[in-house]
Design an enzyme around this catalytic site. Sequence first.
Site, PDB file in Angstrom:
ATOM      1  N   ASP A 160     -23.352   3.370  80.056  1.00 51.65           N
ATOM      2  CA  ASP A 160     -23.839   3.602  81.412  1.00 51.65           C
ATOM      3  C   ASP A 160     -25.105   4.459  81.364  1.00 51.65           C
ATOM      4  OD1 ASP A 160     -23.108   6.295  81.206  1.00 51.65           O
ATOM      5  OD2 ASP A 160     -21.238   6.041  82.307  1.00 51.65           O
ATOM      6  N   HIS A 190     -18.893   6.692  87.580  1.00 52.30           N
ATOM      7  CA  HIS A 190     -19.193   5.933  86.379  1.00 52.30           C
ATOM      8  C   HIS A 190     -17.951   5.243  85.829  1.00 52.30           C
ATOM      9  CE1 HIS A 190     -22.386   9.098  86.482  1.00 52.30           C
ATOM     10  NE2 HIS A 190     -23.126   8.025  86.329  1.00 52.30           N
TER      11      HIS A 190
END
Length: 481
Positions: free
Chosen positions: A114, A18
């Site tokens: 995210d 991420h």
Amino acid sequence: MQTTKTHVALLASPGMGHLIPVLELGKRFATQNDFQVTIFVVATDTSTVQSQLRNLPNPHLFNIVSLPPVDISALLDADASIVIKIIFMMRESLPALRSSISTLKPRPTALFADLFGTEAFQIADEFEMLKYVYIASNAWFLAATIYFPTIDKRLQEEHYGRKQPLMIPGCRSVRFQDTLDAFTDPKDQLFDEYLRIGLEMVTADGILVNTWEDLEPTTLASLRDGISKLLPIYPIGPMVRTMGSSHMSENSSLLEWLDMQPTESVIYVSFGSGGTLSANQMIEVAWGLELSQQRFIWVVRPPMDNDVSGSFFKVGDGSSDGTPDYLPDGFLTRNAKMGLVVPDWAPQAEILGHASVGGFLSHCGWNSTLESIVNGVPLIVWPLYAEQKMNATMLAEELGVAVRPNEMPTENLVKREEIEMMVRRILVDKEGQALRSRVKELKHSAKKASTKGGSSYNALSQVAKQCEMSLQGLMAKVMGA
């Protein structure tokens, strides 16, 4: 006339998968759009953040805010999955995120979260910010994530109970053996959390996804025409890390070894920042590489028999010849001229970008997948967890840039003979030449999409324009008051 820079905030979950694409998105906003960028990181290890900042051409492009560590030990069992742990860490970090955003000047006009940061949308609403989801994976994964929570429970049960394919309108179906772990057990907490995420995502002002138009045209068309008709989808990829000069100097001996090898003759073997193999599988991989008689670079970590995502251990003591004790005796000595074994970590972007590398045995994390594609390197797919099984199927069966073992690596032992065969298929056989030709076509397609005037460049410009218009509206509101 607008004189204040548009300010955007990005939120990254724990984990390299991420963090890296969020940093790359921040870099793109700063360089392509001249935005002020603040990146909030929920990280367990600040050294991980710092190591990635060294890859940036200018580490002062944006402001990095590491949110204070949170203690979730009282909230979860010790054996909870890594995904559940990430979700709870993100949830417990919300108060610190709210406090940090309140101090920023000027206030960001948009929040980009995210996959695991969608609960932060409530904070974006409080501060009247635009809110976006940034999917660091592909459009097929996005389609499954959005679609699954919306279908009848009977159809959900067909998938997880009777192991029938998940039929996504207009898209490739997801076979049960490739499905996300979150879709397999309705009694698991992860099942409910993932349904929540899918439902929260569609409340965003738009979804950014790390792919590009020519890579997944059918899936992107389906997303736009069907389940997300009212939700803009922006394919902005490939967002991949660039080669860092600091890593080049730190690993000069490895790169010097690569310089001495013939073009496209080396197989690079790495299972990502979180992937681990069982002890028996490590031995089979070692013998498979040795039997192939091909050059290799292998990033190794100590084996774990019960956790394919556990990589938080150091390399153990070596045997008398320097071979780690989980590899066959004498492995390093016998293969001293043909290969390198690298403990824990290697400069992957530099390795895949080197002319001597001709193949990548990969866990199929999307970051690694994109890094392989943009460097024109075909793959041997070896999925372990998360959406990696979906990625592997896409690479081998749809894009035609990979070979895969007959057995699912997480279900059965992949024997040395098959590993030997796959390595030779990639590096020696005619099949490897065809795969290499196809992946180089995708390499050129990715470059075209990312350059000025390309589809991904234009998609990000559309998002940037929305952020700029939001700032102009905010300024007009303030002046009117």
